[in-house]
Design an enzyme around this catalytic site. Structure first.
Site, PDB file in Angstrom:
ATOM      1  CG  HIS A 228      -4.102  -3.787 -35.664  1.00  0.00           C
ATOM      2  ND1 HIS A 228      -2.858  -3.596 -35.104  1.00  0.00           N
ATOM      3  CD2 HIS A 228      -4.314  -5.133 -35.639  1.00  0.00           C
ATOM      4  CE1 HIS A 228      -2.332  -4.750 -34.762  1.00  0.00           C
ATOM      5  NE2 HIS A 228      -3.204  -5.704 -35.057  1.00  0.00           N
TER       6      HIS A 228
ATOM      7  CG  ASP B 127       0.161  -6.903 -33.910  1.00  0.00           C
ATOM      8  OD1 ASP B 127      -0.876  -7.207 -33.295  1.00  0.00           O
ATOM      9  OD2 ASP B 127       0.231  -6.873 -35.157  1.00  0.00           O
TER      10      ASP B 127
ATOM     11  CG  HIS C 218      -4.375  -5.317 -30.531  1.00  0.00           C
ATOM     12  ND1 HIS C 218      -5.560  -5.458 -31.222  1.00  0.00           N
ATOM     13  CD2 HIS C 218      -3.474  -6.112 -31.174  1.00  0.00           C
ATOM     14  CE1 HIS C 218      -5.392  -6.303 -32.231  1.00  0.00           C
ATOM     15  NE2 HIS C 218      -4.125  -6.707 -32.229  1.00  0.00           N
TER      16      HIS C 218
ATOM     17  NE  ARG D 244       1.005 -10.945 -36.767  1.00  0.00           N
ATOM     18  CZ  ARG D 244       1.180 -10.739 -35.469  1.00  0.00           C
ATOM     19  NH1 ARG D 244       0.401  -9.892 -34.828  1.00  0.00           N
ATOM     20  NH2 ARG D 244       2.116 -11.396 -34.798  1.00  0.00           N
TER      21      ARG D 244
END
Length: 307
Positions: free
Chosen positions: A283, A135, A133, A298
């Site tokens: 990723h 982000d 995917h 994150r």
């Protein structure tokens, strides 16, 4: 005795993915190779992913060093820093500001600092990011990049992989490139994040997060390279195509991220930090470590609409 009748094999609906030589350019053809005076760049593959030595991310980063780090990210798409044990959430926010403002994820648990998402996984809370995917592709202005730091890592497992989506585009057949040229696709969070929500929660989030459209092939906002911009959890259909044709085309396109030659894999250690270009890559967080615990923090970096 009648001779045996041979039934011809059915025609394939789509070509098999090719094998053999692949085009794996690190940079756009003709782009100038950056030179680094302050960074120790150690490639993990010839075209995506590099470990960076000689940098303490907890210390102030001057403009010359910041320029080299930004150039290295454009060249390698994902950078890894080891042994950054003093790299706390405030240092993480300062580092991510080299590229822009933080962009909170509306669905992730919040960390102790504004803009920081805390991803804590264990035997009771299993990982759900084990799908290729990009982000925030479900936003009108998807995240430009992300900075991820390891807070607690399992003794084994829990690696993360990244795929170079310019390589994915470069290796499409000429006929497929012609087919996807000019197409747009719908990106939506409802089939993934929404599957865990009540009707009331869905309605509340939908008000602020409508489905959006992005080109199937975009140009990177800084390098100009063409790249494939569809992903499995968030891209729901191709605009203007009948549903069966849209589904078949998407099924073939999202498979491209799974080709190993386009990928780099990183083994996390205590004090590890990764920063990646969220437009140029997808990723995949490998969920193979349970019941061990894995805690990451994150920051996503705000981006702009794609073209």
């Amino acid at each position: 005795m009648d001779s045996a009748v041979t039934t011809p094999a059915p025609a394939l609906d789509k070509p098999l993915m090719h094998y053999g030589k692949r085009t794996l350019d690190r940079m756009a053809p003709g782009a100038e190779q950056p030179g680094y005076r302050l960074l120790d760049v150690r490639p993990l593959t010839p075209h995506i992913g590099a470990e960076i030595g000689g940098v303490d991310l907890a210390r102030a980063i001057g403009e010359e060093l910041a320029k080299e780090i930004r150039l290295a990210l454009l060249e390698w798409k994902v950078l890894f820093f080891r042994d950054q044990h003093a790299f706390d959430p405030q240092a993480q926010l300062t580092f991510s500001a080299l590229w822009g403002a933080p962009e909170p994820n509306p669905f992730f648990p919040k960390g102790d600092s504004v803009g920081v998402s805390r991803l804590a996984k264990d035997a009771m809370t299993t990982g759900s990011e084990n799908i290729w995917h990009s982000d925030h592709s479900f936003m009108a202005a998807p995240a430009l990049g992300s900075v991820l730091r390891a807070v607690e890592v399992p003794g084994s497992g829990g690696d993360t992989m990244w795929a170079d989506m310019s390589a994915a585009y470069d290796n499409l057949s000429a006929s497929m490139k012609d087919r996807v040229e000019g197409l747009t696709a719908v990106h939506d969070w409802v089939p993934s994040w929404g599957s865990l929500m009540t009707a009331g929660q869905l309605a509340a989030h939908r008000e602020n997060l409508p489905a959006v459209e992005h080109p199937v092939v975009v140009r990177h906002p800084h390098t100009g390279r063409r790249l494939l911009y569809v992903n499995e959890p968030f891209t729901t259909r191709i605009v203007g195509l009948p549903d069966p044709e849209s589904r078949d085309l998407l099924d073939e396109l999202v498979l491209q991220a799974r080709i190993p030659e386009y990928q780099v894999r990183f083994r996390w250690q205590p004090g590890s930090v990764a920063v990646w270009d969220n437009i140029a890559t997808q990723h995949y967080a490998i969920s193979d470590y349970f019941p061990q615990r894995r805690v990451m923090e994150r920051i996503a970096i705000a981006g702009a609409p794609l073209s």
